[in-house]
Design a protein around this motif. Structure first.
Motif, PDB file in Angstrom:
ATOM      1  N   VAL A  20      -4.352   2.508   5.124  1.00  0.00           N
ATOM      2  CA  VAL A  20      -4.071   2.726   3.712  1.00  0.00           C
ATOM      3  C   VAL A  20      -5.211   2.142   2.894  1.00  0.00           C
ATOM      4  O   VAL A  20      -6.044   1.402   3.410  1.00  0.00           O
ATOM      5  CB  VAL A  20      -2.718   2.092   3.272  1.00  0.00           C
ATOM      6  CG1 VAL A  20      -1.548   2.753   3.975  1.00  0.00           C
ATOM      7  CG2 VAL A  20      -2.704   0.597   3.504  1.00  0.00           C
ATOM      8  N   TYR A  22      -4.759   0.346  -0.503  1.00  0.00           N
ATOM      9  CA  TYR A  22      -3.774  -0.026  -1.512  1.00  0.00           C
ATOM     10  C   TYR A  22      -4.118  -1.390  -2.095  1.00  0.00           C
ATOM     11  O   TYR A  22      -4.206  -2.374  -1.380  1.00  0.00           O
ATOM     12  CB  TYR A  22      -2.382  -0.062  -0.861  1.00  0.00           C
ATOM     13  CG  TYR A  22      -1.247  -0.331  -1.810  1.00  0.00           C
ATOM     14  CD1 TYR A  22      -0.951   0.547  -2.837  1.00  0.00           C
ATOM     15  CD2 TYR A  22      -0.445  -1.457  -1.648  1.00  0.00           C
ATOM     16  CE1 TYR A  22       0.114   0.306  -3.686  1.00  0.00           C
ATOM     17  CE2 TYR A  22       0.618  -1.703  -2.493  1.00  0.00           C
ATOM     18  CZ  TYR A  22       0.890  -0.815  -3.515  1.00  0.00           C
ATOM     19  OH  TYR A  22       1.941  -1.052  -4.360  1.00  0.00           O
ATOM     20  N   LEU A 102       1.891   5.429   0.082  1.00  0.00           N
ATOM     21  CA  LEU A 102       0.602   4.739   0.151  1.00  0.00           C
ATOM     22  C   LEU A 102      -0.519   5.607   0.698  1.00  0.00           C
ATOM     23  O   LEU A 102      -1.683   5.398   0.379  1.00  0.00           O
ATOM     24  CB  LEU A 102       0.714   3.479   1.013  1.00  0.00           C
ATOM     25  CG  LEU A 102       1.616   2.376   0.495  1.00  0.00           C
ATOM     26  CD1 LEU A 102       1.624   1.211   1.471  1.00  0.00           C
ATOM     27  CD2 LEU A 102       1.183   1.918  -0.881  1.00  0.00           C
TER      28      LEU A 102
END
Length: 112
Positions: A20, A22, A102
């Motif tokens: 991810v 994030y 995500l």
């Protein structure tokens, strides 16, 4: 009774990790808000990229899509990366919805 985090790292590192990108603000009881760049996540925890002035056992609270607020404990920190263990394992349904939020690009998601 001894205080502090009771970390259970019994081979949870084999859990499937999902890449991810994030950025989230973590809340620390002494340092206040800390910026975290999460680069992979599993139902057990996550890894960040970037310097972090926290040691093993310290905890932060983050907010994840579908999960909400959850505490995580520092498991390791090597200076430019750090690994965290969630206070509890995420429920599969919540975790899968979190991954979808995500990592919206299905080509980058691990096969299910």
């Amino acid at each position: 009774m001894p205080g502090g985090a009771q970390l259970s790292v019994t081979d949870l590192r084999r859990a499937a990790r999902h890449p991810v990108n994030y950025r989230v603000i973590g809340e620390h009881r002494l340092h206040g808000d800390v910026m975290l760049h999460v680069v992979n996540i599993s139902a057990n925890g996550f890894m960040i990229n970037g310097e972090l002035a926290l040691s093993r056992g310290e905890r932060v609270t983050i907010r994840l899509p579908e999960v909400g607020r959850i505490e995580a404990f520092v498991i390791w920190n090597n200076g430019d990366r750090a690994g965290f263990q969630f206070e509890r394992i995420l429920r599969l349904e919540d975790f899968m919805r979190t991954i979808d939020a995500l990592q919206p690009n299905p080509k980058l998601r691990a096969s299910r």
